[in-house]
Write a protein that holds these residues in place. Structure first.
Motif, PDB file in Angstrom:
ATOM      1  N   LEU A  41      33.960  56.101 -64.563  1.00  0.00           N
ATOM      2  CA  LEU A  41      34.573  57.328 -64.058  1.00  0.00           C
ATOM      3  C   LEU A  41      35.540  57.962 -65.049  1.00  0.00           C
ATOM      4  O   LEU A  41      35.824  59.140 -64.967  1.00  0.00           O
ATOM      5  N   SER A  54      34.853  61.373 -66.534  1.00  0.00           N
ATOM      6  CA  SER A  54      34.661  62.499 -65.624  1.00  0.00           C
ATOM      7  C   SER A  54      35.808  62.693 -64.644  1.00  0.00           C
ATOM      8  O   SER A  54      35.953  63.758 -64.083  1.00  0.00           O
ATOM      9  N   ALA A  55      36.604  61.669 -64.430  1.00  0.00           N
ATOM     10  CA  ALA A  55      37.683  61.776 -63.445  1.00  0.00           C
ATOM     11  C   ALA A  55      38.904  61.027 -63.943  1.00  0.00           C
ATOM     12  O   ALA A  55      39.228  59.954 -63.457  1.00  0.00           O
ATOM     13  N   LEU A  82      41.568  59.573 -61.504  1.00  0.00           N
ATOM     14  CA  LEU A  82      41.298  58.420 -60.644  1.00  0.00           C
ATOM     15  C   LEU A  82      41.502  57.149 -61.454  1.00  0.00           C
ATOM     16  O   LEU A  82      41.165  57.091 -62.630  1.00  0.00           O
ATOM     17  N   GLY A 112      41.699  68.181 -60.281  1.00  0.00           N
ATOM     18  CA  GLY A 112      40.825  67.475 -59.349  1.00  0.00           C
ATOM     19  C   GLY A 112      40.620  68.175 -58.021  1.00  0.00           C
ATOM     20  O   GLY A 112      39.900  67.670 -57.177  1.00  0.00           O
ATOM     21  N   ALA A 160      37.095  68.742 -56.510  1.00  0.00           N
ATOM     22  CA  ALA A 160      36.157  68.134 -57.458  1.00  0.00           C
ATOM     23  C   ALA A 160      35.333  67.078 -56.741  1.00  0.00           C
ATOM     24  O   ALA A 160      35.787  66.458 -55.787  1.00  0.00           O
ATOM     25  N   THR A 161      34.125  66.893 -57.202  1.00  0.00           N
ATOM     26  CA  THR A 161      33.256  65.852 -56.669  1.00  0.00           C
ATOM     27  C   THR A 161      33.091  64.793 -57.748  1.00  0.00           C
ATOM     28  O   THR A 161      32.823  65.116 -58.900  1.00  0.00           O
ATOM     29  N   ASN A 162      33.294  63.547 -57.369  1.00  0.00           N
ATOM     30  CA  ASN A 162      33.150  62.441 -58.311  1.00  0.00           C
ATOM     31  C   ASN A 162      32.136  61.454 -57.776  1.00  0.00           C
ATOM     32  O   ASN A 162      32.170  61.097 -56.601  1.00  0.00           O
ATOM     33  N   ASP A 163      31.268  61.018 -58.651  1.00  0.00           N
ATOM     34  CA  ASP A 163      30.233  60.067 -58.280  1.00  0.00           C
ATOM     35  C   ASP A 163      30.803  58.656 -58.356  1.00  0.00           C
ATOM     36  O   ASP A 163      30.875  58.064 -59.423  1.00  0.00           O
ATOM     37  N   LEU A 164      31.229  58.133 -57.208  1.00  0.00           N
ATOM     38  CA  LEU A 164      31.796  56.790 -57.174  1.00  0.00           C
ATOM     39  C   LEU A 164      30.716  55.720 -57.351  1.00  0.00           C
ATOM     40  O   LEU A 164      31.024  54.547 -57.523  1.00  0.00           O
ATOM     41  N   LYS A 218      29.200  55.308 -59.889  1.00  0.00           N
ATOM     42  CA  LYS A 218      29.279  54.885 -61.290  1.00  0.00           C
ATOM     43  C   LYS A 218      30.135  53.640 -61.459  1.00  0.00           C
ATOM     44  O   LYS A 218      30.274  53.126 -62.556  1.00  0.00           O
TER      45      LYS A 218
END
Length: 174
Positions: free
Chosen positions: A99, A102-103, A106, A150, A153-157, A159
């Protein structure tokens, strides 16, 4: 020059040519196979079951619909099976956090392993540690996040993953 001197000179020249690469000398050697036996390698394996998410109050959540806010902590828990084989096998479980790029707002903590009774398992796993555990990892959206960083924002957890990694055996002290 007499015959004796000529003979000695010819013999010396012949030996010098042989030693200097004009010929070869026979050198004896021998080998024997050691009766050392065979060696078998060890192994490490990690398999995972279906994971679940919960918020800081322990309530189950769906990460696809849950809206995090600054200060929020989410816990991902997943059953994992660890199998270690090897006389000096040692390993540790870490999180493979993809992450960060991209984030950056987090943070993902290293996983905690617990046994079937909820007791925390030591960070260093040994072959005797092989078994089924629950691996959990804490994902934090820091309260210090300010402004619109953020926001929406959408984060692909998805990953986030677990990695079982062998530690080098300790060398004996001389």
């Amino acid at each position: 020059m007499n015959k004796m001197t000529k003979g000695a000179l010819a013999t010396g020249l012949g030996v010098a040519l042989l030693l200097g690469g004009g010929g070869t000398l026979a050198v004896w050697n021998t080998t024997v196979e050691a009766n050392a036996g065979k060696i078998v390698t060890g192994d490490l394996q990690l398999t995972a079951g279906q994971g679940t998410w919960s918020n800081a109050s322990g309530q189950a959540i769906d990460p696809a619909t849950y809206k995090v806010v600054p200060g929020d902590e989410l816990r991902f828990s997943q059953p994992v099976t660890v199998k270690l084989t090897g006389d000096q096998m040692r390993a540790s479980l870490t999180v493979s956090d993809k992450l960060a790029s991209s984030a950056s707002y987090l943070s993902v903590a290293n996983p905690v392993l617990t046994d079937g009774h909820g007791a925390t398992v030591p960070a260093e796993l040994l072959p005797a540690s092989s078994g089924v555990y629950t691996a959990s990892v804490l994902v934090t959206f820091p309260a210090s996040t300010t402004g619109t960083t953020g926001a929406e924002a959408t984060n692909d957890l998805g990953k986030i993953g677990f990695k079982l990694e062998q530690k080098a055996p300790t060398s004996p002290t001389p």
